[in-house]
Enzyme design. Structure first.
Site, PDB file in Angstrom:
ATOM      1  N   ASP A  21       1.079  -1.291  -0.031  1.00  0.00           N
ATOM      2  CA  ASP A  21      -0.067  -0.188   0.047  1.00  0.00           C
ATOM      3  C   ASP A  21       1.056   1.207   0.109  1.00  0.00           C
ATOM      4  O   ASP A  21       2.044   1.254   0.512  1.00  0.00           O
ATOM      5  CB  ASP A  21      -0.930  -0.103   1.147  1.00  0.00           C
ATOM      6  CG  ASP A  21      -2.127   0.990   1.208  1.00  0.00           C
ATOM      7  OD1 ASP A  21      -2.203   1.632  -0.041  1.00  0.00           O
ATOM      8  OD2 ASP A  21      -2.601   1.280   2.305  1.00  0.00           O
ATOM      9  N   ASN A  23       1.459   3.257  -3.161  1.00  0.00           N
ATOM     10  CA  ASN A  23       2.142   3.546  -4.320  1.00  0.00           C
ATOM     11  C   ASN A  23       1.401   4.867  -4.843  1.00  0.00           C
ATOM     12  O   ASN A  23       2.095   5.811  -5.155  1.00  0.00           O
ATOM     13  CB  ASN A  23       1.362   2.666  -5.347  1.00  0.00           C
ATOM     14  CG  ASN A  23       2.188   1.180  -5.174  1.00  0.00           C
ATOM     15  OD1 ASN A  23       3.182   0.866  -4.300  1.00  0.00           O
ATOM     16  ND2 ASN A  23       1.576   0.180  -5.866  1.00  0.00           N
ATOM     17  N   GLY A  24       0.277   5.265  -4.513  1.00  0.00           N
ATOM     18  CA  GLY A  24      -0.317   6.467  -4.982  1.00  0.00           C
ATOM     19  C   GLY A  24       0.060   7.672  -4.197  1.00  0.00           C
ATOM     20  O   GLY A  24       0.529   8.728  -4.975  1.00  0.00           O
ATOM     21  N   HIS A  38       2.522   2.750  -9.126  1.00  0.00           N
ATOM     22  CA  HIS A  38       2.298   1.294  -9.267  1.00  0.00           C
ATOM     23  C   HIS A  38       3.468   0.628  -9.890  1.00  0.00           C
ATOM     24  O   HIS A  38       3.633  -0.320  -9.833  1.00  0.00           O
ATOM     25  CB  HIS A  38       0.980   1.218 -10.244  1.00  0.00           C
ATOM     26  CG  HIS A  38      -0.306   1.560  -9.384  1.00  0.00           C
ATOM     27  ND1 HIS A  38      -0.399   1.271  -8.081  1.00  0.00           N
ATOM     28  CD2 HIS A  38      -1.229   2.212  -9.721  1.00  0.00           C
ATOM     29  CE1 HIS A  38      -1.695   1.774  -7.579  1.00  0.00           C
ATOM     30  NE2 HIS A  38      -2.250   2.434  -8.682  1.00  0.00           N
ATOM     31  N   SER A  66      -7.398  -5.511  -5.049  1.00  0.00           N
ATOM     32  CA  SER A  66      -8.636  -6.040  -4.072  1.00  0.00           C
ATOM     33  C   SER A  66      -9.854  -5.921  -5.093  1.00  0.00           C
ATOM     34  O   SER A  66      -9.913  -5.167  -6.011  1.00  0.00           O
ATOM     35  CB  SER A  66      -8.803  -5.399  -2.844  1.00  0.00           C
ATOM     36  OG  SER A  66      -9.165  -4.129  -3.261  1.00  0.00           O
ATOM     37  N   THR A  67     -10.689  -6.895  -4.756  1.00  0.00           N
ATOM     38  CA  THR A  67     -12.130  -6.570  -5.155  1.00  0.00           C
ATOM     39  C   THR A  67     -12.572  -5.305  -5.156  1.00  0.00           C
ATOM     40  O   THR A  67     -13.177  -4.681  -6.438  1.00  0.00           O
ATOM     41  CB  THR A  67     -13.204  -7.426  -4.478  1.00  0.00           C
ATOM     42  OG1 THR A  67     -12.586  -8.625  -4.253  1.00  0.00           O
ATOM     43  CG2 THR A  67     -14.072  -7.993  -5.536  1.00  0.00           C
ATOM     44  N   ASN A  69     -10.889  -2.471  -5.154  1.00  0.00           N
ATOM     45  CA  ASN A  69     -10.146  -1.598  -5.978  1.00  0.00           C
ATOM     46  C   ASN A  69     -10.755  -1.647  -7.485  1.00  0.00           C
ATOM     47  O   ASN A  69     -10.358  -0.643  -8.058  1.00  0.00           O
ATOM     48  CB  ASN A  69      -8.718  -2.063  -6.047  1.00  0.00           C
ATOM     49  CG  ASN A  69      -7.864  -1.870  -4.768  1.00  0.00           C
ATOM     50  OD1 ASN A  69      -6.793  -2.672  -4.786  1.00  0.00           O
ATOM     51  ND2 ASN A  69      -7.925  -1.040  -3.801  1.00  0.00           N
ATOM     52  N   ARG A  72     -12.040   1.703  -8.327  1.00  0.00           N
ATOM     53  CA  ARG A  72     -11.365   2.939  -8.860  1.00  0.00           C
ATOM     54  C   ARG A  72     -11.369   3.513 -10.181  1.00  0.00           C
ATOM     55  O   ARG A  72     -11.985   2.633 -10.928  1.00  0.00           O
ATOM     56  CB  ARG A  72      -9.814   2.477  -8.700  1.00  0.00           C
ATOM     57  CG  ARG A  72      -9.343   2.367  -7.086  1.00  0.00           C
ATOM     58  CD  ARG A  72      -7.795   2.493  -6.819  1.00  0.00           C
ATOM     59  NE  ARG A  72      -7.517   2.020  -5.329  1.00  0.00           N
ATOM     60  CZ  ARG A  72      -6.603   2.086  -5.123  1.00  0.00           C
ATOM     61  NH1 ARG A  72      -5.330   2.426  -5.811  1.00  0.00           N
ATOM     62  NH2 ARG A  72      -6.304   2.098  -3.802  1.00  0.00           N
TER      63      ARG A  72
HETATM   64  C1  IPE Z   1      -5.497  -2.653   0.092  1.00  0.00           C
HETATM   65  O1  IPE Z   1      -5.073  -1.272  -0.469  1.00  0.00           O
HETATM   66  C2  IPE Z   1      -5.393  -3.564  -1.334  1.00  0.00           C
HETATM   67  C3  IPE Z   1      -4.015  -3.501  -2.080  1.00  0.00           C
HETATM   68  C4  IPE Z   1      -2.929  -3.223  -1.330  1.00  0.00           C
HETATM   69  C5  IPE Z   1      -3.950  -4.169  -3.094  1.00  0.00           C
HETATM   70  P1  IPE Z   1      -6.276  -0.167  -0.498  1.00  0.00           P
HETATM   71  O2  IPE Z   1      -5.479   1.041  -0.448  1.00  0.00           O
HETATM   72  O3  IPE Z   1      -7.141  -0.502  -1.311  1.00  0.00           O
HETATM   73  O4  IPE Z   1      -7.055  -0.289   0.982  1.00  0.00           O
HETATM   74  P2  IPE Z   1      -7.993   0.535   1.748  1.00  0.00           P
HETATM   75  O5  IPE Z   1      -9.051   1.114   0.816  1.00  0.00           O
HETATM   76  O6  IPE Z   1      -7.034   1.888   1.953  1.00  0.00           O
HETATM   77  O7  IPE Z   1      -8.117   0.364   3.024  1.00  0.00           O
HETATM   78  C1  IPE Z   2      -1.725   0.097  -3.199  1.00  0.00           C
HETATM   79  O1  IPE Z   2      -1.497   1.263  -3.577  1.00  0.00           O
HETATM   80  C2  IPE Z   2      -1.812  -0.697  -4.594  1.00  0.00           C
HETATM   81  C3  IPE Z   2      -3.201  -1.137  -5.092  1.00  0.00           C
HETATM   82  C4  IPE Z   2      -4.066  -0.847  -4.231  1.00  0.00           C
HETATM   83  C5  IPE Z   2      -3.211  -1.344  -6.438  1.00  0.00           C
HETATM   84  P1  IPE Z   2      -2.456   2.499  -3.484  1.00  0.00           P
HETATM   85  O2  IPE Z   2      -2.883   2.545  -4.940  1.00  0.00           O
HETATM   86  O3  IPE Z   2      -3.765   2.014  -2.463  1.00  0.00           O
HETATM   87  O4  IPE Z   2      -1.833   3.693  -2.968  1.00  0.00           O
HETATM   88  P2  IPE Z   2      -2.328   4.797  -2.066  1.00  0.00           P
HETATM   89  O5  IPE Z   2      -2.807   4.138  -0.858  1.00  0.00           O
HETATM   90  O6  IPE Z   2      -3.271   5.684  -2.775  1.00  0.00           O
HETATM   91  O7  IPE Z   2      -1.060   5.634  -1.690  1.00  0.00           O
HETATM   92 MG    MG Z   3      -4.092   2.632  -0.545  1.00  0.00          MG
END
Ligand code: IPE
Ligand code: IPE
Ligand code: MG
Length: 238
Positions: A21, A23-24, A38, A66-67, A69, A72
């Site tokens: 978690d 990356n964004g 990513h 995740s399901t 995700n 998004r």
């Molecule tokens: C959990 O991360 C899923 C993955 C790392 C693939 P999220 O960023 O989607 O989790 P939440 O939504 O903050 O709980």
């Molecule tokens: C986790 O990083 C990877 C995926 C869920 C695909 P995020 O994309 O959730 O990154 P943040 O939490 O927005 O920084």
């Molecule tokens: Mg995240």
């Protein structure tokens, strides 16, 4: 459960699961698009997996999508699917050629057809490898996994035990994770391996995933090594 030992003192978890978690946020801080985060996250994951296998870890489960995700924006999802299209074979091939089985866990039928084929090919090419595996959790949700297992049991008309139920999950023949690591400063499981995590040690890092280094993994394993896993017993019984 068997645990490997290096240098005679450090306990190496047999199975590590990682919630990658952050990356964004990592990309945003650098004024870059989320897709940049990513890509860097995926590259870091490959390095981390190579390091973990060198330490003696045998199973690694990566939470990649995740399901939930799937809700998004389309642009972000397309970027993630493009990562599979353009880089999956090259990156995961590098790790798997050392005798590591690859398994995609989750409802992969929700993926675009060409991405699904790439994962299926990687599974077929590595199916002969035993004892070391990478599970890539894509379109994965633990509740959905549990409901799927329950439905499979009902179809068979079986009376379940904990062991037989475990064998109906995606991780069927594998040991449960010993250590679950989550980066990105959040302290939750977000629907990850809810059944398998029953006795896992949890480790949370404030680092965003692309900056979670091999040394950070060493630190997590060192902390894991210091913990006492009692599985309900007293210290005296261990
Ligand atoms: C959990 O991360 C899923 C993955 C790392 C693939 P999220 O960023 O989607 O989790 P939440 O939504 O903050 O709980
Ligand atoms: C986790 O990083 C990877 C995926 C869920 C695909 P995020 O994309 O959730 O990154 P943040 O939490 O927005 O920084
Ligand atoms: Mg995240």
């Amino acid at each position: 459960m068997r645990e490997n030992t290096i240098k005679g003192e450090l306990k190496i978890p047999q199975h590590i699961a990682i919630i990658m978690d952050g990356n964004g946020r990592w990309a945003k801080k650098r004024l870059m698009p989320r897709s940049f985060g990513h890509k860097n996250g995926m590259e870091r994951m490959i390095g981390l997996m190579e390091h973990a296998f060198e330490l003696g870890v045998n199973y690694i489960t990566v939470y990649a999508l995740s399901t939930e995700n799937l809700k998004r924006p389309k642009e972000e999802l397309d970027g993630l699917f493009d990562l599979i299209r353009n880089h999956f074979k090259q990156y995961f091939g590098r790790v798997c050629e050392r005798g590591v089985q690859l398994r995609a866990i989750g409802d992969v039928s929700l993926l675009p057809e060409d991405c699904l084929q790439i994962l299926k090919e990687a599974e077929a090419e590595t199916a002969q490898y035993k004892g070391k595996a990478i599970n890539v959790a894509v379109c994965y949700g633990a509740r959905a996994e549990i409901v799927r297992a329950a439905n499979r049991a009902m179809e068979k008309g079986e009376t379940l035990t904990e062991e037989s139920f475990s064998r109906l999950l995606y991780t069927e023949d594998q040991p449960d994770p010993d250590l679950i690591i989550r980066t990105g400063k959040e302290v939750r499981l977000s629907n990850f391996l809810l059944w398998q995590a029953a006795y896992a040690e949890l480790y949370f890092s404030d680092k965003m995933f692309p900056e979670f280094s091999d040394k950070d993994l060493d630190k997590a394993i060192e902390e894991y090594s210091r913990r006492t896993r009692r599985f309900g017993k007293t210290d005296e019984q261990l």
